[in-house]
Design an enzyme around this catalytic site. Structure first.
Site, PDB file in Angstrom:
ATOM      1  NE  ARG A   1      -2.269  -1.550   3.398  1.00 16.86           N
ATOM      2  CZ  ARG A   1      -2.737  -1.509   4.642  1.00 16.86           C
ATOM      3  NH1 ARG A   1      -3.942  -0.994   4.878  1.00 16.86           N
ATOM      4  NH2 ARG A   1      -2.027  -1.969   5.650  1.00 16.86           N
TER       5      ARG A   1
ATOM      6  CG  ASN B   1      -3.998  -4.741   2.862  1.00 14.68           C
ATOM      7  OD1 ASN B   1      -3.620  -4.590   1.707  1.00 14.68           O
ATOM      8  ND2 ASN B   1      -3.161  -4.890   3.871  1.00 14.68           N
TER       9      ASN B   1
END
Length: 778
Positions: A18, A36
């Site tokens: 990320r 996520n």
């Protein structure tokens, strides 16, 4: 202005994915969010069309080191008018992502650990999103701190700041910690009493004094001592009950390892990889390390992969400043690092368990207070030329998926009896458990249950198909049958050697009929025969046997696998030279009349096993009469052969009725027995490997002509761990303009069998077959 939603799947959680998306989105001038969830990573991007459409390629080029992108799927989404790019909280859902394997400490973390003044100087639990524990501490997905064994450790303000900063390499590093808030080391004696002082320095003091220390690591404990101290090594062997099996050692870096072993560039790349397996490397000439790998040509070496390991070598090196020493310093120090367990039992993982089970083995204990959720032994790799072959696939690799080129039914494969791993499938992924070991006692079978259940829970897999070995007495077979009954799943049993060929087919995603050699110790044949040297044609609904080794009697049955001298006596009897048994093997019970046992088919069942053939030759050459560890005789034979250049004896074998008979070669050795010396023994051993390979290839060519087969020849079974035999087979097939393939993603032996079981059950289902069957000799 456009908006797109990107679904990214693969190994994309817990690897700094990320933050990388965040950085790339900012560089492209895009707004949106990344999160996520159970399926992987979701990304919403808004901006100019050319910038948004540039994202997938930028992501593939700039992915984090530990990440693996399986696919990026793009779809339209409404423009919401994002004013920034943000990283949002994880979302729930059906698990479709995966957990990465544990990864060796990265260079940036080593710099933190060895820079005086850094707040993580010599901290034993330093990690970031590019390294550290993953599989061994994770309870469930998504991979977030509450789902790991780091949950009890609340981050201090500084760690929390790193954890929440998208531009910090510790952003959402779930095991993130420091000396203020994280796990701690302690050093205890065998009574469980803590000893004051630096735990690392105390460990090194004990090792230098010849003591044995149980060291808690990533997936379990190691028993550690000074590998250059023969007395300490002998004491470790005696206490652990490990008579012959080689001991793995750890050295500071590849430069240090090169003092003792020959290291090719390919071997070095694996030795230094993030997986950090034990690599079996050829020993340099005149290397003498009593008790480490006696009689063997290879030594098993691994490099440090946890901060604790690095700290041990840091203290051994005199605590130099900076991380440069980790690559540049050549250290002669060598530590035995062997699995902490009593022989035959699973790896120890808990502090109390260690003190209870290892107090009679270890003098001291280097412990920590972070729980190990999943036991995971070290992986072992060997090089055949420039290609790796797995001996054991576990820490550093498990449970990363083997990819198929299509989705298959949710399947559980139970694996074998020896060197067991089980497997579960989800869509295109096959997840193999870590190495479990031999299912010979209740402790190991319980570890098997735990590993299989944990994998199913981790990935939320409910199998619709269950497959096992065809041997009815294996624990894994009984476990699979019970699971199939409880879940109403379709059940397949696959014969052992067909499953071996299936491993190569699975790695190649091959559905066409495949001809292959399955060479190992033992496996059950369709008529309850003891197979082990088979040429099989494997297809969707079953298999045919196109060739085999001439079966040799196993005097006394299973005991013959532990006493190569019995196999030597078996050969002498078949050569009608049973009168020589007493001369060759004077310590064999009732040696003068042993031939009568060999010819009694009820007491001496026949086997086509290549492993038992190696045992016979090893005994006839005087290398090994009795073996306490599996394949010891074969390994000594290979190590002896390593000293000579192999030559084929064309008159050393015969092929009749699909059977390869090596007795002519063995007869030559018997006739030359009185003149054997060290040099000639090496030459005979080398020539045997080449002659066996030539005979097997001739048997294969015969089958190819009869079937008009033109595909690759699969080389499988535990005997493929023999570097000389595998190289001879590959070269001999190449000389005949034939392609060959041996497994490289999982072990060629029983440790990879579950993958072959999965693939063959899938092929049978595709063909709408109710079972996978043997269709007879051809």
């Amino acid at each position: 202005m456009i908006a797109k939603f990107f679904r990214i799947n693969g190994l994309v959680q817990g690897v700094g994915f990320r933050p990388t998306v965040y950085r790339i989105a900012r560089e492209l001038g895009l707004n949106g969010e990344v999160f996520n969830d159970a399926e992987g990573v979701g990304v919403v991007l808004e901006g100019e069309d050319n910038q948004v459409l540039a994202f997938p390629e930028a992501m593939r080029q700039g992915k984090p080191p530990l990440a693996r992108i399986d696919y990026i799927h793009m779809s339209d989404t409404p423009v919401k008018g994002y004013t920034d790019f943000t990283i949002t909280e994880s979302q729930e859902g059906k698990v479709k992502t995966a957990i990465t394997a544990d990864a060796a400490t990265c260079k940036a973390c080593l710099e933190d650990m060895f820079t005086p003044g850094n707040r993580r100087y010599r901290y034993a639990f330093t990690n970031c999103t590019h390294c550290g524990p993953r599989f061994t501490i994770t309870k469930h997905l998504p991979y977030d701190r509450p789902q790991t064994t780091m949950a009890p450790f609340k981050m201090c303000p500084q760690c929390q700041k790193e954890y929440t900063d998208p531009l910090d390499r510790r952003f959402h590093a779930q095991p993130n910690a420091c000396p203020v808030c994280g796990p701690e080391l302690c050093f205890e004696n065998a009574r469980g009493e803590a000893i004051e002082g630096d735990p690392i320095d105390l460990t090194i003091d004990a090792i230098r004094a010849g003591k044995i220390v149980a060291v808690k690591g990533l997936g379990g404990f190691h028993l550690v001592c000074d590998a250059r101290n023969p007395q300490a090594v002998a004491e470790l062997r005696q206490r652990k009950g490990r008579d012959e099996k080689a001991l793995a050692v750890m050295m500071a870096n590849a430069k240090s390892a090169a003092l003792y072993a020959e290291i090719s560039e390919a071997a070095r790349s694996i030795l230094e990889s993030v997986a950090r397996p034990i690599v079996l490397l050829p020993k340099k000439a005149n290397i003498d390390l009593p008790g480490i790998a006696d009689g063997l040509s290879d030594i098993g070496i691994m490099l440090p992969y946890t901060p604790v390991h690095w700290l041990l070598f840091h203290s051994l090196a005199g605590k130099p400043d900076g991380a440069q020493w980790t690559e540049s310093l050549c250290l002669n120090e060598m530590l035995v690092m062997t699995s902490a367990n009593r022989s035959g039992e699973p790896l120890v993982i808990g502090n109390d368990e260690a003190l209870e089970k290892l107090s009679g083995i270890a003098d001291f204990f280097l412990l920590h207070n972070r729980d190990i959720l999943t036991r995971c032994d070290d992986s072992v790799v060997r090089m055949v030329g420039e290609k790796p072959i797995f001996i054991r696939r576990s820490r550093g690799y498990a449970p990363e998926a083997i990819k198929f080129d299509q989705a298959i039914e949710p399947t559980f494969a139970a694996g074998a009896y020896l060197k067991n791993t089980a497997a579960l499938t989800r869509d295109e992924d096959v997840f193999l458990t870590q190495h479990i070991g031999d299912l010979e006692n209740t402790q190991t079978t319980e570890a098997y249950r735990e590993a299989a259940s944990h994998l199913a829970h981790l990935y939320e897999i409910k199998p619709q198909v269950v497959v096992s070995d065809a041997h009815p007495d294996f624990f894994s077979t009984r476990y699979a049958a019970k699971l199939a009954d409880e879940t109403h799943a379709k059940f397949f049993s696959i014969y052992h050697h067909a499953a071996h060929i299936g491993v190569a087919m699975a790695e190649l995603n091959r559905k066409e009929p495949t001809l292959g050699l399955a060479l190992d110790g033992v496996g059950l044949g369709p008529g309850k025969e003891i197979w082990g040297g088979e040429l099989l044609m494997v297809k969707r609904t079953g298999f045919e046997r196109w060739g085999t080794l001439l079966p040799l009697p196993l005097p006394g049955g299973d005991i013959a696998a532990h006493e190569p001298r019995r196999m030597g006596a078996s050969v002498l009897t078949l050569l009608k030279k049973e009168s020589l048994i007493e001369k060759f093997f004077p310590t064999l019970p009732n040696a003068a009349h042993f031939g009568s046992l060999v010819t009694n088919c009820k007491l001496s069942p026949a086997s086509s096993s290549v492993g038992r053939l190696f045992d016979a030759l090893s005994a006839l050459l005087g290398l090994c009469d009795i073996q306490h560890d599996e394949a010891r005789a074969a390994m000594l034979l290979e190590s002896t052969a390593y000293k000579a250049v192999p030559h084929v004896h064309r008159d050393g074998f015969e092929i009749k009725g699909g059977q390869l008979n090596l007795l002519p070669f063995l007869d030559k050795i018997v006739c030359a027995h009185s003149s054997l010396d060290t040099q000639s023994v090496s030459q005979w051993a080398a020539d045997f490997h080449a002659t066996l390979a030539c005979g097997l290839v001739q048997l294969t060519l015969r089958a190819c002509r009869q079937t008009d087969y033109r595909g690759p020849i699969a080389l499988t079974g535990g005997c493929m761990a023999n570097r000389i035999l595998t190289a001879c087979l590959v070269n001999e097939l190449h000389a005949q303009n034939m392609e060959s393939y041996y497994p490289q993603k999982v072990p060629a032996g029983d440790g990879g069998l579950a993958l072959g079981q999965v693939w063959l059950a899938h092929l049978a289902l595709e063909a709408q077959a109710d079972q996978f069957i043997f269709e007879g000799d051809r």
